[in-house]
Design a protein around this motif. Structure first.
Motif, PDB file in Angstrom:
ATOM      1  N   LYS A 217      -7.895 -66.066  12.474  1.00 39.16           N
ATOM      2  CA  LYS A 217      -7.488 -65.285  11.305  1.00 39.16           C
ATOM      3  C   LYS A 217      -7.734 -63.800  11.543  1.00 39.16           C
ATOM      4  CE  LYS A 217      -8.505 -64.556   6.415  1.00 39.16           C
ATOM      5  NZ  LYS A 217      -9.274 -65.020   5.246  1.00 39.16           N
ATOM      6  N   SER A 218      -8.880 -63.461  12.065  1.00 40.95           N
ATOM      7  CA  SER A 218      -9.220 -62.064  12.319  1.00 40.95           C
ATOM      8  C   SER A 218      -8.251 -61.422  13.320  1.00 40.95           C
ATOM      9  CB  SER A 218     -10.656 -61.975  12.844  1.00 40.95           C
ATOM     10  OG  SER A 218     -10.988 -60.649  13.149  1.00 40.95           O
TER      11      SER A 218
ATOM     12  N   ARG B  48     -10.372 -74.061  22.699  1.00 43.20           N
ATOM     13  CA  ARG B  48     -10.751 -75.312  22.039  1.00 43.20           C
ATOM     14  C   ARG B  48     -12.258 -75.404  22.024  1.00 43.20           C
ATOM     15  NH1 ARG B  48      -6.413 -74.528  20.975  1.00 43.20           N
ATOM     16  NH2 ARG B  48      -4.603 -75.851  20.988  1.00 43.20           N
ATOM     17  N   PRO B  49     -12.842 -75.780  20.937  1.00 42.78           N
ATOM     18  CA  PRO B  49     -12.185 -76.084  19.674  1.00 42.78           C
ATOM     19  C   PRO B  49     -11.672 -74.803  19.025  1.00 42.78           C
ATOM     20  CG  PRO B  49     -14.561 -76.143  19.376  1.00 42.78           C
ATOM     21  CD  PRO B  49     -14.306 -75.914  20.841  1.00 42.78           C
ATOM     22  N   LEU B  50     -10.683 -74.973  18.158  1.00 41.99           N
ATOM     23  CA  LEU B  50     -10.131 -73.832  17.447  1.00 41.99           C
ATOM     24  C   LEU B  50     -11.201 -73.219  16.544  1.00 41.99           C
ATOM     25  CD1 LEU B  50      -6.650 -75.163  16.280  1.00 41.99           C
ATOM     26  CD2 LEU B  50      -7.115 -73.530  18.106  1.00 41.99           C
ATOM     27  N   ASN B  51     -11.214 -71.898  16.508  1.00 44.93           N
ATOM     28  CA  ASN B  51     -12.125 -71.178  15.632  1.00 44.93           C
ATOM     29  C   ASN B  51     -11.254 -70.427  14.628  1.00 44.93           C
ATOM     30  OD1 ASN B  51     -13.859 -69.281  14.432  1.00 44.93           O
ATOM     31  ND2 ASN B  51     -15.145 -69.193  16.261  1.00 44.93           N
TER      32      ASN B  51
ATOM     33  N   ALA C 133      -0.247 -60.098   4.103  1.00 47.84           N
ATOM     34  CA  ALA C 133      -0.800 -60.605   2.839  1.00 47.84           C
ATOM     35  C   ALA C 133      -1.087 -62.101   2.946  1.00 47.84           C
ATOM     36  CB  ALA C 133       0.182 -60.331   1.697  1.00 47.84           C
ATOM     37  N   ARG C 134      -0.198 -62.830   3.571  1.00 40.95           N
ATOM     38  CA  ARG C 134      -0.401 -64.268   3.735  1.00 40.95           C
ATOM     39  C   ARG C 134      -1.588 -64.554   4.660  1.00 40.95           C
ATOM     40  NH1 ARG C 134       4.894 -66.490   5.445  1.00 40.95           N
ATOM     41  NH2 ARG C 134       5.847 -65.429   3.713  1.00 40.95           N
ATOM     42  N   ALA C 135      -1.682 -63.784   5.733  1.00 41.77           N
ATOM     43  CA  ALA C 135      -2.796 -63.988   6.690  1.00 41.77           C
ATOM     44  C   ALA C 135      -4.139 -63.683   6.027  1.00 41.77           C
ATOM     45  CB  ALA C 135      -2.598 -63.111   7.930  1.00 41.77           C
ATOM     46  N   ARG C 136      -4.177 -62.653   5.222  1.00 45.99           N
ATOM     47  CA  ARG C 136      -5.435 -62.301   4.546  1.00 45.99           C
ATOM     48  C   ARG C 136      -5.872 -63.386   3.570  1.00 45.99           C
ATOM     49  NH1 ARG C 136      -4.072 -55.927   3.681  1.00 45.99           N
ATOM     50  NH2 ARG C 136      -5.089 -55.205   5.592  1.00 45.99           N
TER      51      ARG C 136
ATOM     52  N   THR D 173      -4.787 -61.154  22.679  1.00 45.91           N
ATOM     53  CA  THR D 173      -6.048 -61.628  22.093  1.00 45.91           C
ATOM     54  C   THR D 173      -5.781 -62.787  21.143  1.00 45.91           C
ATOM     55  OG1 THR D 173      -7.129 -59.478  22.305  1.00 45.91           O
ATOM     56  CG2 THR D 173      -8.005 -60.980  20.626  1.00 45.91           C
ATOM     57  N   LEU D 174      -4.807 -62.622  20.271  1.00 44.78           N
ATOM     58  CA  LEU D 174      -4.459 -63.698  19.339  1.00 44.78           C
ATOM     59  C   LEU D 174      -4.022 -64.939  20.102  1.00 44.78           C
ATOM     60  CD1 LEU D 174      -3.911 -64.946  16.593  1.00 44.78           C
ATOM     61  CD2 LEU D 174      -1.729 -63.717  16.544  1.00 44.78           C
ATOM     62  N   ASN D 175      -3.187 -64.770  21.086  1.00 47.05           N
ATOM     63  CA  ASN D 175      -2.699 -65.908  21.862  1.00 47.05           C
ATOM     64  C   ASN D 175      -3.851 -66.640  22.561  1.00 47.05           C
ATOM     65  OD1 ASN D 175      -0.403 -67.468  22.751  1.00 47.05           O
ATOM     66  ND2 ASN D 175      -0.816 -66.632  24.781  1.00 47.05           N
TER      67      ASN D 175
END
Length: 121
Positions: free
Chosen positions: A41-42, A33-36, A116-119, A25-27
């Motif tokens: 992030k989710s 495109r366009p990037l969301n 933590a960084r992603a959040r 899903t992340l990949n």
């Protein structure tokens, strides 16, 4: 010395079945495109929450995610903001998270550090 990262086709062979759909899903979101960015992030948070959970925080799972993004580095060309690139770039030491945690911690690459960084994106 840690074992070599397996070829992309095999990275999920020994991982938990719940991991593969999170990575895929992340990949897929990274290739749209366009990037969301909120959707990326989710999906990134969902993946890292799983890797940080008691069921997901295993050597096999961390190695699978590391191996997947090592072999499919399309995120590098995805025109992501630097803060996003930073999170993905630090996923390259996820394979150390369980067996040599001090190395992963030193590089800011444990699932919890990455989460933590992603959040905060």
């Amino acid at each position: 010395m840690s074992p070599a990262i397996p070829p992309r086709a095999e990275v999920f062979r020994e991982a938990e079945p719940a991991l593969r759909p999170l990575v895929e899903t992340l990949n897929a979101k990274l290739k749209n495109r366009p990037l969301n960015l909120p959707v990326i992030k989710s999906a990134l948070i969902a993946l890292l929450e799983f890797l940080s959970s008691p069921a997901g925080r295993t050597d096999r799972n961390c190695r699978a995610v590391d191996g997947f993004f090592f072999h499919d580095d399309s995120w590098v060309d995805a025109e992501l903001p630097d803060t996003y690139h930073d999170v993905f770039a630090h996923m390259d030491a996820l394979h150390d998270s369980i067996t040599t945690a001090d190395i992963a911690e030193n590089f800011g690459s444990t699932p919890e550090q990455l989460l933590a960084r992603a959040r905060s994106l």
